[in-house]
Write an enzyme that holds these catalytic residues in place. Structure first.
Site, PDB file in Angstrom:
ATOM      1  N   SER A   1      -1.153  -0.922  -2.869  1.00  0.00           N
ATOM      2  CA  SER A   1      -1.056  -0.131  -3.830  1.00  0.00           C
ATOM      3  C   SER A   1      -1.263  -0.619  -5.318  1.00  0.00           C
ATOM      4  O   SER A   1      -0.958  -1.946  -5.155  1.00  0.00           O
ATOM      5  CB  SER A   1       0.331   0.823  -3.910  1.00  0.00           C
ATOM      6  OG  SER A   1       0.162   1.691  -5.124  1.00  0.00           O
TER       7      SER A   1
ATOM      8  N   TYR B   1       9.400  -0.270  -4.031  1.00  0.00           N
ATOM      9  CA  TYR B   1       7.979   0.135  -3.602  1.00  0.00           C
ATOM     10  C   TYR B   1       7.250  -0.860  -4.048  1.00  0.00           C
ATOM     11  O   TYR B   1       6.137  -1.086  -3.387  1.00  0.00           O
ATOM     12  CB  TYR B   1       7.608   1.650  -3.829  1.00  0.00           C
ATOM     13  CG  TYR B   1       6.496   2.045  -3.374  1.00  0.00           C
ATOM     14  CD1 TYR B   1       6.366   2.439  -2.167  1.00  0.00           C
ATOM     15  CD2 TYR B   1       5.217   2.019  -4.128  1.00  0.00           C
ATOM     16  CE1 TYR B   1       5.105   3.076  -1.528  1.00  0.00           C
ATOM     17  CE2 TYR B   1       3.953   2.439  -3.694  1.00  0.00           C
ATOM     18  CZ  TYR B   1       3.834   3.062  -2.461  1.00  0.00           C
ATOM     19  OH  TYR B   1       2.520   3.230  -1.831  1.00  0.00           O
TER      20      TYR B   1
END
Length: 253
Positions: free
Chosen positions: A137, A147
């Site tokens: 990402s 994350y």
């Protein structure tokens, strides 16, 4: 005919990878937690594209179930040519307020499971050739809770592995999309519009997968789909982390 193993294949980017690869006549091994959803998408793909589709229902936050998938990757009697580590989920950004068991499960899925499956894939691909795609990402380029940290690990490890195993005929690519229209956000209980992200920053899943597959075929270590996110990543590298962290407190990518 090449065979691709895709984790998190029952929805979102995983399902899109499956369909685009089937359109290119690749056989598939689809991995996800829900056997029902896997069976449905497998049946659709077999019917539409006429390729072979195998399914493995497995929770990749569980080490024993990861090993079942790893064993399939090591099976040289029916070898895997492309591994796509796509399985994942998001958590609220407030680490100290999250349940620590959820955080550990999050880490195991994004980092440990991906590492174990890469290790298994390399054992059968080295010398024979193959490709590995790790779905990371743009969050991996900024400071933003666990994350971001997990995706940063995937990007860094993919860069190293792509160079290290090139001589063995194996490429490793971290595909780093920005905000993408999938069911990822819905599974976190976020309705459309709740992210506070402008409409022009959202990407189409088919375009993300198409560009990711193209960059992997070119042997690139990192793929950032779309010019606007390439520019954002470049800018993030120039700004202080204190500023990018404040900006990144909204949304999920």
């Amino acid at each position: 005919m090449p065979t691709a193993l895709i984790t998190g294949a029952s929805a979102g980017l995983g399902a899109e990878f499956a369909r685009q690869l089937a359109r290119r006549r690749a056989d598939l091994v689809l991995v996800a937690r829900s056997e029902q959803h896997l069976s449905e998408i497998a049946a659709d793909i077999r019917s539409e594209y006429g390729v072979a589709v195998e399914t493995i229902a497995a929770d990749l936050s569980d080490e024993g179930e990861v090993e079942r998938v790893a064993a399939r990757l090591r099976d040289l009697s029916d070898p895997i040519d492309l591994l796509i580590n796509n399985a994942g989920f998001g958590l609220p950004l407030q680490f100290a307020d999250n349940d620590i068991d959820d955080e550990v499960r999050h880490l195991r899925l994004h980092v440990e499971a991906s590492m174990r499956l890469m290790h298994a894939a390399l054992s059968s691909m080295r010398g024979r050739g193959g490709r590995i795609i790790n779905v990371a990402s743009v969050a991996g380029f900024i400071s933003r809770s666990t994350y971001s940290a997990c995706k940063s690990w995937l990007i860094g490890f993919s860069r190293w592995a792509n160079t290290e195993y090139a001589a063995d005929g194996v490429s490793v690519t971290a595909v780093c999309p920005g905000f993408t229209h999938t069911s990822f956000h819905e599974r976190m209980g976020l309705a459309p519009g709740q992210e506070g992200v402008p409409a022009f920053m959202w990407l189409d899943a088919s375009a993300v997968v198409r560009e990711g597959l193209r960059d992997a075929a070119r042997g690139r270590a990192v793929s950032v789909p779309s010019i606007r996110y390439k520019a954002l990543v470049l800018l993030a590298g120039l700004l202080p982390s204190s500023l990018t962290s404040r900006i990144a407190r909204r949304g999920r990518v």
